[in-house]
Design a protein around this motif. Sequence first.
Motif, PDB file in Angstrom:
ATOM      1  N   PRO A  30       0.795  -1.262  -0.104  1.00  0.00           N
ATOM      2  CA  PRO A  30      -0.114   0.016   0.058  1.00  0.00           C
ATOM      3  C   PRO A  30       0.803   1.281   0.048  1.00  0.00           C
ATOM      4  O   PRO A  30       0.494   2.376  -0.637  1.00  0.00           O
ATOM      5  CB  PRO A  30      -0.836  -0.194   1.370  1.00  0.00           C
ATOM      6  N   ILE A  31       1.922   1.227   0.589  1.00  0.00           N
ATOM      7  CA  ILE A  31       2.834   2.385   0.626  1.00  0.00           C
ATOM      8  C   ILE A  31       3.385   2.656  -0.707  1.00  0.00           C
ATOM      9  O   ILE A  31       3.441   3.884  -1.201  1.00  0.00           O
ATOM     10  CB  ILE A  31       3.938   2.326   1.642  1.00  0.00           C
ATOM     11  N   ASP A  32       3.801   1.674  -1.283  1.00  0.00           N
ATOM     12  CA  ASP A  32       4.486   1.969  -2.772  1.00  0.00           C
ATOM     13  C   ASP A  32       3.322   2.145  -3.793  1.00  0.00           C
ATOM     14  O   ASP A  32       3.673   3.124  -4.516  1.00  0.00           O
ATOM     15  CB  ASP A  32       5.161   0.445  -3.118  1.00  0.00           C
ATOM     16  N   LEU A  33       2.103   1.802  -3.502  1.00  0.00           N
ATOM     17  CA  LEU A  33       1.092   2.184  -4.460  1.00  0.00           C
ATOM     18  C   LEU A  33       0.634   3.559  -4.283  1.00  0.00           C
ATOM     19  O   LEU A  33       0.283   4.132  -5.159  1.00  0.00           O
ATOM     20  CB  LEU A  33      -0.088   1.130  -4.237  1.00  0.00           C
ATOM     21  N   GLY A  34       0.759   3.923  -3.063  1.00  0.00           N
ATOM     22  CA  GLY A  34       0.393   5.393  -2.564  1.00  0.00           C
ATOM     23  C   GLY A  34       1.338   6.227  -3.215  1.00  0.00           C
ATOM     24  O   GLY A  34       1.104   7.478  -3.666  1.00  0.00           O
ATOM     25  N   ALA A  35       2.800   6.155  -3.255  1.00  0.00           N
ATOM     26  CA  ALA A  35       3.769   6.721  -3.762  1.00  0.00           C
ATOM     27  C   ALA A  35       3.333   6.683  -5.414  1.00  0.00           C
ATOM     28  O   ALA A  35       3.587   7.856  -5.954  1.00  0.00           O
ATOM     29  CB  ALA A  35       5.099   6.185  -3.539  1.00  0.00           C
ATOM     30  N   VAL A  36       3.355   5.552  -6.214  1.00  0.00           N
ATOM     31  CA  VAL A  36       2.876   5.684  -7.338  1.00  0.00           C
ATOM     32  C   VAL A  36       1.687   6.813  -7.766  1.00  0.00           C
ATOM     33  O   VAL A  36       1.789   7.495  -8.628  1.00  0.00           O
ATOM     34  CB  VAL A  36       2.588   4.377  -8.017  1.00  0.00           C
ATOM     35  N   PHE A  37       0.445   6.460  -7.039  1.00  0.00           N
ATOM     36  CA  PHE A  37      -0.542   7.037  -7.072  1.00  0.00           C
ATOM     37  C   PHE A  37      -0.271   8.789  -7.006  1.00  0.00           C
ATOM     38  O   PHE A  37      -0.490   9.542  -7.995  1.00  0.00           O
ATOM     39  CB  PHE A  37      -1.491   6.596  -6.170  1.00  0.00           C
ATOM     40  N   LEU A  38       0.258   9.128  -5.765  1.00  0.00           N
ATOM     41  CA  LEU A  38       0.463  10.485  -5.512  1.00  0.00           C
ATOM     42  C   LEU A  38       1.479  11.217  -6.502  1.00  0.00           C
ATOM     43  O   LEU A  38       1.340  12.462  -7.009  1.00  0.00           O
ATOM     44  CB  LEU A  38       0.680  10.643  -3.990  1.00  0.00           C
ATOM     45  N   GLY A  39       2.569  10.372  -6.862  1.00  0.00           N
ATOM     46  CA  GLY A  39       3.507  10.998  -7.578  1.00  0.00           C
ATOM     47  C   GLY A  39       3.033  11.120  -8.931  1.00  0.00           C
ATOM     48  O   GLY A  39       3.201  12.266  -9.752  1.00  0.00           O
ATOM     49  N   ALA A  40       2.426  10.182  -9.804  1.00  0.00           N
ATOM     50  CA  ALA A  40       1.621  10.464 -10.864  1.00  0.00           C
ATOM     51  C   ALA A  40       0.648  11.348 -10.884  1.00  0.00           C
ATOM     52  O   ALA A  40       0.624  12.169 -11.980  1.00  0.00           O
ATOM     53  CB  ALA A  40       1.144   9.253 -11.285  1.00  0.00           C
ATOM     54  N   LEU A  41      -0.023  11.750  -9.915  1.00  0.00           N
ATOM     55  CA  LEU A  41      -1.149  12.608  -9.702  1.00  0.00           C
ATOM     56  C   LEU A  41      -0.542  13.943  -9.922  1.00  0.00           C
ATOM     57  O   LEU A  41      -1.011  14.797 -10.304  1.00  0.00           O
ATOM     58  CB  LEU A  41      -2.055  12.365  -8.521  1.00  0.00           C
ATOM     59  N   VAL A  42       0.731  14.180  -9.065  1.00  0.00           N
ATOM     60  CA  VAL A  42       1.151  15.491  -9.170  1.00  0.00           C
ATOM     61  C   VAL A  42       1.609  15.815 -10.505  1.00  0.00           C
ATOM     62  O   VAL A  42       1.374  16.973 -10.951  1.00  0.00           O
ATOM     63  CB  VAL A  42       2.514  15.512  -7.959  1.00  0.00           C
ATOM     64  N   CYS A  43       2.502  15.059 -11.111  1.00  0.00           N
ATOM     65  CA  CYS A  43       2.786  15.312 -12.536  1.00  0.00           C
ATOM     66  C   CYS A  43       1.529  15.707 -13.503  1.00  0.00           C
ATOM     67  O   CYS A  43       1.709  16.303 -14.209  1.00  0.00           O
ATOM     68  CB  CYS A  43       3.879  13.984 -13.054  1.00  0.00           C
ATOM     69  N   HIS A  44       0.537  14.562 -13.234  1.00  0.00           N
ATOM     70  CA  HIS A  44      -0.483  14.843 -14.240  1.00  0.00           C
ATOM     71  C   HIS A  44      -1.349  15.952 -14.033  1.00  0.00           C
ATOM     72  O   HIS A  44      -1.933  16.719 -14.725  1.00  0.00           O
ATOM     73  CB  HIS A  44      -1.708  13.596 -14.171  1.00  0.00           C
ATOM     74  N   HIS A  45      -1.445  16.576 -12.636  1.00  0.00           N
ATOM     75  CA  HIS A  45      -1.911  17.918 -12.413  1.00  0.00           C
ATOM     76  C   HIS A  45      -1.183  18.923 -13.097  1.00  0.00           C
ATOM     77  O   HIS A  45      -1.696  19.969 -13.574  1.00  0.00           O
ATOM     78  CB  HIS A  45      -1.806  18.072 -11.003  1.00  0.00           C
ATOM     79  N   ALA A  46       0.330  18.828 -13.023  1.00  0.00           N
ATOM     80  CA  ALA A  46       1.068  19.881 -13.638  1.00  0.00           C
ATOM     81  C   ALA A  46       0.807  19.922 -15.201  1.00  0.00           C
ATOM     82  O   ALA A  46       0.839  20.714 -15.757  1.00  0.00           O
ATOM     83  CB  ALA A  46       2.630  19.446 -13.441  1.00  0.00           C
ATOM     84  N   LEU A  47       0.673  18.686 -15.495  1.00  0.00           N
ATOM     85  CA  LEU A  47       0.292  18.686 -17.270  1.00  0.00           C
ATOM     86  C   LEU A  47      -1.105  19.295 -17.409  1.00  0.00           C
ATOM     87  O   LEU A  47      -1.238  20.005 -18.372  1.00  0.00           O
ATOM     88  CB  LEU A  47       0.051  17.093 -17.779  1.00  0.00           C
ATOM     89  N   ALA A  48      -2.149  19.208 -16.528  1.00  0.00           N
ATOM     90  CA  ALA A  48      -3.525  19.574 -16.839  1.00  0.00           C
ATOM     91  C   ALA A  48      -3.472  21.004 -16.761  1.00  0.00           C
ATOM     92  O   ALA A  48      -3.986  21.831 -17.446  1.00  0.00           O
ATOM     93  CB  ALA A  48      -4.395  19.043 -15.787  1.00  0.00           C
ATOM     94  N   ALA A  49      -2.838  21.284 -15.780  1.00  0.00           N
ATOM     95  CA  ALA A  49      -2.653  22.934 -15.517  1.00  0.00           C
ATOM     96  C   ALA A  49      -1.753  23.722 -16.673  1.00  0.00           C
ATOM     97  O   ALA A  49      -2.041  24.848 -16.926  1.00  0.00           O
ATOM     98  CB  ALA A  49      -1.932  23.407 -14.221  1.00  0.00           C
ATOM     99  N   ARG A  50      -0.993  22.931 -17.694  1.00  0.00           N
ATOM    100  CA  ARG A  50      -0.444  23.479 -18.601  1.00  0.00           C
ATOM    101  C   ARG A  50      -0.882  23.073 -19.991  1.00  0.00           C
ATOM    102  O   ARG A  50      -0.364  23.243 -21.009  1.00  0.00           O
ATOM    103  CB  ARG A  50       1.231  23.188 -18.555  1.00  0.00           C
TER     104      ARG A  50
END
Length: 700
Positions: free
Chosen positions: A279-299
């Motif tokens: 669960p910790i590793d999956l949380g890192a994947v989810f949140l890390g990808a979400l941070v990057c994809h939020h950056a994409l969506a904002a741009r």
Amino acid sequence: MALPLLGGAPAVWTVALVFFQTALLAGYAYAHSLARLRSLVAQVVVHGGVLASAMAALPIAVSRAAGPPREDLPIAWLFALFTLSVGAPFAALSATAPLLQNWYARTRQKDARDPYYLYVASNAGSLLSLFVYPLVVDYHLGLGVQSRLWTVAFVGVVVAVVTCGVVALRQDQGSPSVAAADVATTARERLRQRVVWVGASAIPVALLVGATAHITTDVAAAPFLWAPPLILYLLTFIIAFGKKPLVGAETAGRLFAVVGSGGAALVAATRLPPLLAIPIDLGAVFLGALVCHHALAARRPQPARLTEFYLFVSLGGVVGGLTSGLAAPLVFSSVREYPIALVLALLALAPWGELRSWTVRGPLLAVTALPLLVGVARHAWPAVIGTPILFGAFVVAVVAALSLRSQPLVFAGAATLMLLAALDVQVGAPDVRVRSFFGVLTVETQLAGMKRRTLAHGTTIHGAQSLVPGDEHRPISYYAIEGPMGSVIARRQAASAGGSYGVAGLGAGALACYAKAGESWRFFEIDPMVARIARDPRYFTFLSDCAPSAPIVLGDARLTLAATVNGPYDILVVDAFSSDTVPQHLLTREALRLYVSKLKPDGVVLFHISNRHMNLQPTLARVIHAEGLAMRFGVLDATAELEARGVNSTDVMMAGAAPAVSALAVGPMWREVATPSGAPWSDDHANPLEPIIDRYWPAK
């Protein structure tokens, strides 16, 4: 379809992911070129023609034009196979999503100025199919039926796309204009914008591939563990590009600062149980990808540059997949691409708060190096510095790192120090660790307790040799003479001298020490690296001392058994594993017919099916019963003394006639079993969920 051709190796999935990212790039490049045509009529006609032309490659089947599998060049061979088998229809289909959004942006609809929410629908469809395929489609339908249904569905998509094109033509207002605020005024600004698009899409893919390899290699070897990271990856697209994101960019950033910098490092360093680590590793994947994809969506740009945006996003996916999925295994002997991707994702975080004074930042940064120093000291004094001390060092370091969160570069440096410490502990100091297409192999000497040297594939031991003087040639673990497999081999040798024996799956080569003068032994192994380790007397001496002339046939066991002149065998051992999983194509009706054809009239097949997550005994019972063969189930109820020596094994013995089985299945460890209900596995249909259900929810 492709998995059996390379022994069911998990890396086939990784190569498939990279291939589809590459095909997606080709499709998006075509869509971008087509969207530059001013005439919407021309776009609809051309794309309809491309989709119709791609139907020539249907129905989906493994192309023979790629030739036989190449264990020496598996990646290149798989790319050729995928290109010839599904390249054209997939590339044409992938171009549809950006083209439909571009067409929609030309209509008079109210939300045509922001068609990116359709990207949410596209990823939601992918997410739905990821659930539906294994749970419904593959569960109930054979490959032949699936292929025909996919053809019908593709025709339906072609009709639907052309229909959408006609509707768009009726409301066409021409190409959308580019807002002045969206235009990068200089070539340098345009380059910077595109680099951000590529980077923000490459990091999540690298994180996805790296985390999947880490979880399946270093944490647990369970079926379907590749699915949760991919599910979460797709979910982040849906959230980030939604009109009202369920998790905002700032919230995702704050959570990832904790999980990405500290949580994943703690998992690697302290070897938490899988139920906590995954669960910790999956949380890192989810949140890390979400941070990057939020950056994409904002741009994301105005609709006039929509296809250009998707083109560079897909380019980033290829970059992330190539570096993490194909390049990293060639460079690193362990899964180091995962923490590297985590650090890169941390760099994508936007700063919050201020901490300018280096009189404060300097000491805090030094504190983050504490786990690395403790880890080095632990190598020197392992009895003094245990896991609790190392865990405490990480807790202190995480608190210090979070205090540096206002400075992204400094914060990333702090996270790097902690992840280096985690890698140092994770990698440790084995005798040898090598990485091939088929997985990570580790040879490790244990001088305490059982005193043995082990060969592990991922987290699963595939062989062991005793280091007790005088016991070096005595097979232990799964192959001990006290176990089901060892007892059958010994009984057969006593009854028939000069026999012939075949072994699918080499491991450390322990079975070679059953070989006697006048006997013929032949091993089948798909991984050249395993063969190299087993033959090297610096690590294991089973082969070099007991059967130095025994041939090792490289390649998938089923394919090489069928293609080479071998047998007939007194005993054929099927002991091929990919980490903790037996490749399912070795347990189908067609596979069993091949095995029986290689036996002497009174010969038997021994299946080694020890497994932590799957109960393969009911699966084999169904297949053996369907073929009208005889079987016994062997399991050792180990005494405390045997357990202390690591003697354990679960096996199934099969033969063409009952007397052959009865003659060798002697003792309480061998028992008859009832045939459970259910369909037997075949090459056309094998339900991989079935043995998992039988393991955790057995029929009563």
